[in-house]
Scaffold this motif. Sequence first.
Motif, PDB file in Angstrom:
ATOM      1  N   THR A  20       0.872  -1.170   0.000  1.00 27.28           N
ATOM      2  CA  THR A  20       0.000   0.000   0.000  1.00 27.28           C
ATOM      3  C   THR A  20       0.910   1.221   0.000  1.00 27.28           C
ATOM      4  OG1 THR A  20      -1.575  -1.213   1.335  1.00 27.28           O
ATOM      5  CG2 THR A  20      -1.855   1.178   1.238  1.00 27.28           C
ATOM      6  N   ILE A  21       0.815   2.029  -1.049  1.00 28.57           N
ATOM      7  CA  ILE A  21       1.751   3.145  -1.215  1.00 28.57           C
ATOM      8  C   ILE A  21       0.969   4.454  -1.331  1.00 28.57           C
ATOM      9  CG2 ILE A  21       3.590   4.114  -2.660  1.00 28.57           C
ATOM     10  CD1 ILE A  21       4.015   1.233  -3.760  1.00 28.57           C
ATOM     11  N   THR A  22       1.357   5.417  -0.512  1.00 29.05           N
ATOM     12  CA  THR A  22       0.735   6.742  -0.597  1.00 29.05           C
ATOM     13  C   THR A  22       1.852   7.759  -0.766  1.00 29.05           C
ATOM     14  OG1 THR A  22      -0.788   5.931   1.090  1.00 29.05           O
ATOM     15  CG2 THR A  22      -0.948   8.256   0.505  1.00 29.05           C
ATOM     16  N   VAL A  23       1.765   8.574  -1.810  1.00 28.81           N
ATOM     17  CA  VAL A  23       2.796   9.594  -2.025  1.00 28.81           C
ATOM     18  C   VAL A  23       2.130  10.966  -2.055  1.00 28.81           C
ATOM     19  CG1 VAL A  23       4.591  10.448  -3.583  1.00 28.81           C
ATOM     20  CG2 VAL A  23       4.203   7.989  -3.387  1.00 28.81           C
ATOM     21  N   ASN A  24       2.646  11.889  -1.261  1.00 31.17           N
ATOM     22  CA  ASN A  24       2.116  13.256  -1.236  1.00 31.17           C
ATOM     23  C   ASN A  24       3.205  14.271  -1.560  1.00 31.17           C
ATOM     24  OD1 ASN A  24      -0.669  12.917  -0.392  1.00 31.17           O
ATOM     25  ND2 ASN A  24       0.207  12.139   1.522  1.00 31.17           N
ATOM     26  N   ASP A  25       2.864  15.224  -2.399  1.00 32.22           N
ATOM     27  CA  ASP A  25       3.779  16.328  -2.697  1.00 32.22           C
ATOM     28  C   ASP A  25       3.609  17.377  -1.593  1.00 32.22           C
ATOM     29  OD1 ASP A  25       5.171  18.484  -3.686  1.00 32.22           O
ATOM     30  OD2 ASP A  25       4.529  18.177  -5.752  1.00 32.22           O
ATOM     31  N   LEU A  26       4.621  17.522  -0.761  1.00 29.19           N
ATOM     32  CA  LEU A  26       4.478  18.358   0.436  1.00 29.19           C
ATOM     33  C   LEU A  26       4.478  19.845   0.121  1.00 29.19           C
ATOM     34  CD1 LEU A  26       6.889  16.550   2.923  1.00 29.19           C
ATOM     35  CD2 LEU A  26       4.396  16.462   2.893  1.00 29.19           C
ATOM     36  N   ALA A  27       5.318  20.233  -0.824  1.00 26.92           N
ATOM     37  CA  ALA A  27       5.500  21.661  -1.053  1.00 26.92           C
ATOM     38  C   ALA A  27       4.922  22.104  -2.395  1.00 26.92           C
ATOM     39  CB  ALA A  27       6.994  22.008  -0.981  1.00 26.92           C
ATOM     40  N   GLY A  28       4.443  21.148  -3.166  1.00 26.79           N
ATOM     41  CA  GLY A  28       3.888  21.489  -4.471  1.00 26.79           C
ATOM     42  C   GLY A  28       4.949  21.866  -5.496  1.00 26.79           C
ATOM     43  N   ASP A  29       6.213  21.522  -5.195  1.00 25.64           N
ATOM     44  CA  ASP A  29       7.295  21.913  -6.104  1.00 25.64           C
ATOM     45  C   ASP A  29       7.933  20.717  -6.809  1.00 25.64           C
ATOM     46  OD1 ASP A  29       8.618  20.679  -4.058  1.00 25.64           O
ATOM     47  OD2 ASP A  29       9.980  22.345  -3.618  1.00 25.64           O
ATOM     48  N   GLY A  30       7.340  19.540  -6.635  1.00 22.75           N
ATOM     49  CA  GLY A  30       7.888  18.345  -7.283  1.00 22.75           C
ATOM     50  C   GLY A  30       9.213  17.910  -6.687  1.00 22.75           C
ATOM     51  N   ASN A  31       9.517  18.377  -5.497  1.00 21.91           N
ATOM     52  CA  ASN A  31      10.826  18.113  -4.913  1.00 21.91           C
ATOM     53  C   ASN A  31      10.785  17.595  -3.479  1.00 21.91           C
ATOM     54  OD1 ASN A  31      13.401  18.186  -5.960  1.00 21.91           O
ATOM     55  ND2 ASN A  31      13.254  20.356  -6.448  1.00 21.91           N
ATOM     56  N   HIS A  32       9.696  17.866  -2.805  1.00 22.77           N
ATOM     57  CA  HIS A  32       9.588  17.465  -1.400  1.00 22.77           C
ATOM     58  C   HIS A  32       8.359  16.583  -1.237  1.00 22.77           C
ATOM     59  CE1 HIS A  32      11.987  21.119  -1.357  1.00 22.77           C
ATOM     60  NE2 HIS A  32      12.490  20.734  -0.201  1.00 22.77           N
ATOM     61  N   TYR A  33       8.613  15.312  -1.022  1.00 22.43           N
ATOM     62  CA  TYR A  33       7.510  14.367  -0.958  1.00 22.43           C
ATOM     63  C   TYR A  33       7.461  13.642   0.382  1.00 22.43           C
ATOM     64  CZ  TYR A  33       6.726  14.803  -5.951  1.00 22.43           C
ATOM     65  OH  TYR A  33       6.430  15.278  -7.188  1.00 22.43           O
ATOM     66  N   ALA A  34       6.275  13.156   0.690  1.00 26.31           N
ATOM     67  CA  ALA A  34       6.122  12.222   1.798  1.00 26.31           C
ATOM     68  C   ALA A  34       5.555  10.937   1.223  1.00 26.31           C
ATOM     69  CB  ALA A  34       5.179  12.789   2.848  1.00 26.31           C
ATOM     70  N   ALA A  35       6.142   9.828   1.585  1.00 19.63           N
ATOM     71  CA  ALA A  35       5.636   8.547   1.103  1.00 19.63           C
ATOM     72  C   ALA A  35       5.416   7.609   2.274  1.00 19.63           C
ATOM     73  CB  ALA A  35       6.629   7.926   0.121  1.00 19.63           C
ATOM     74  N   GLU A  36       4.285   6.903   2.221  1.00 17.66           N
ATOM     75  CA  GLU A  36       4.039   5.858   3.198  1.00 17.66           C
ATOM     76  C   GLU A  36       3.973   4.540   2.441  1.00 17.66           C
ATOM     77  OE1 GLU A  36       1.164   5.479   6.968  1.00 17.66           O
ATOM     78  OE2 GLU A  36       0.123   5.145   5.075  1.00 17.66           O
ATOM     79  N   VAL A  37       4.745   3.576   2.919  1.00 17.20           N
ATOM     80  CA  VAL A  37       4.775   2.267   2.274  1.00 17.20           C
ATOM     81  C   VAL A  37       4.456   1.210   3.323  1.00 17.20           C
ATOM     82  CG1 VAL A  37       6.130   0.661   0.873  1.00 17.20           C
ATOM     83  CG2 VAL A  37       6.607   3.113   0.744  1.00 17.20           C
ATOM     84  N   ILE A  38       3.394   0.480   3.083  1.00 21.85           N
ATOM     85  CA  ILE A  38       2.998  -0.593   4.006  1.00 21.85           C
ATOM     86  C   ILE A  38       3.132  -1.907   3.254  1.00 21.85           C
ATOM     87  CG2 ILE A  38       1.144  -1.499   5.459  1.00 21.85           C
ATOM     88  CD1 ILE A  38      -0.037   1.350   5.495  1.00 21.85           C
ATOM     89  N   ASP A  39       4.030  -2.752   3.737  1.00 23.58           N
ATOM     90  CA  ASP A  39       4.270  -3.991   2.994  1.00 23.58           C
ATOM     91  C   ASP A  39       4.604  -5.134   3.945  1.00 23.58           C
ATOM     92  OD1 ASP A  39       4.627  -5.040   0.161  1.00 23.58           O
ATOM     93  OD2 ASP A  39       6.467  -5.742   1.117  1.00 23.58           O
ATOM     94  N   GLU A  40       4.102  -6.290   3.583  1.00 22.20           N
ATOM     95  CA  GLU A  40       4.312  -7.489   4.396  1.00 22.20           C
ATOM     96  C   GLU A  40       5.810  -7.796   4.568  1.00 22.20           C
ATOM     97  OE1 GLU A  40       1.854  -9.043   6.021  1.00 22.20           O
ATOM     98  OE2 GLU A  40       3.454 -10.268   6.904  1.00 22.20           O
ATOM     99  N   SER A  41       6.604  -7.484   3.559  1.00 26.14           N
ATOM    100  CA  SER A  41       8.036  -7.820   3.625  1.00 26.14           C
ATOM    101  C   SER A  41       8.769  -7.045   4.722  1.00 26.14           C
ATOM    102  CB  SER A  41       8.707  -7.542   2.276  1.00 26.14           C
ATOM    103  OG  SER A  41       8.799  -6.159   2.040  1.00 26.14           O
TER     104      SER A  41
END
Lengths: 80, 120
Positions: A20-41
């Motif tokens: 389950t992957i969620t990616v958010n652009d934090l600053a709206g500049d295509g350079n600062h992102y937050a990602a959440e990755v939920i994985d069984e591994s």
Amino acid sequence: MAIEAHEIEALIREAFPDATITVNDLAGDGNHYAAEVIDESFRGKNRVEQQRAVYAALNGKMDGPNGQLHALALTTKAPD
Amino acid sequence: MTDARAQIQQALDENEVVLFMKGTKEMPQCGFSSRVAGVLNYMGVAYRDVNVLADEGVRQGIKDFSNWPTIPQLYVKGEFIGGCDIVTEMTLAGELDELFDQKEITYNKEAADKIREANA
């Protein structure tokens, strides 16, 4: 040298097809992102090991001053 | 390169807690570095700050050293603990306290609790 959220997601998806992957652009500049990755591994791995695996999936996109991605706030965990 | 590695190893050998960061603990130059330095400052932890912006060799060298692509990087007794996100999560979960207890690092427990109260 910006990168788009869906490109980040695609890179992570290649390494973690069932995550389950969620990616958010934090600053709206295509350079600062937050990602959440939920994985069984991730189960049984500590945070450093989990996040190393995600960074590896990003294929050097964060390397050096010319890396496409300046900042990625990462959250990783195994599914509840 | 070898020189940078020797510098890094020396900083880790000589200090129980080391934060490789952009800027200094008094004047951080990046929000992520600022956040980790802020936590350590607030918790009253004695630590050495290494400004990677002052030395390009160390800036790249520390990434190679830990196989970790971003800065800041926190080390306790020579062990790599994590970057900004991990330190933040650990602080809020009380795991940073446990780590400091285990490693016998002095810190202000009340301040750590206050951080958690403020972010609850």
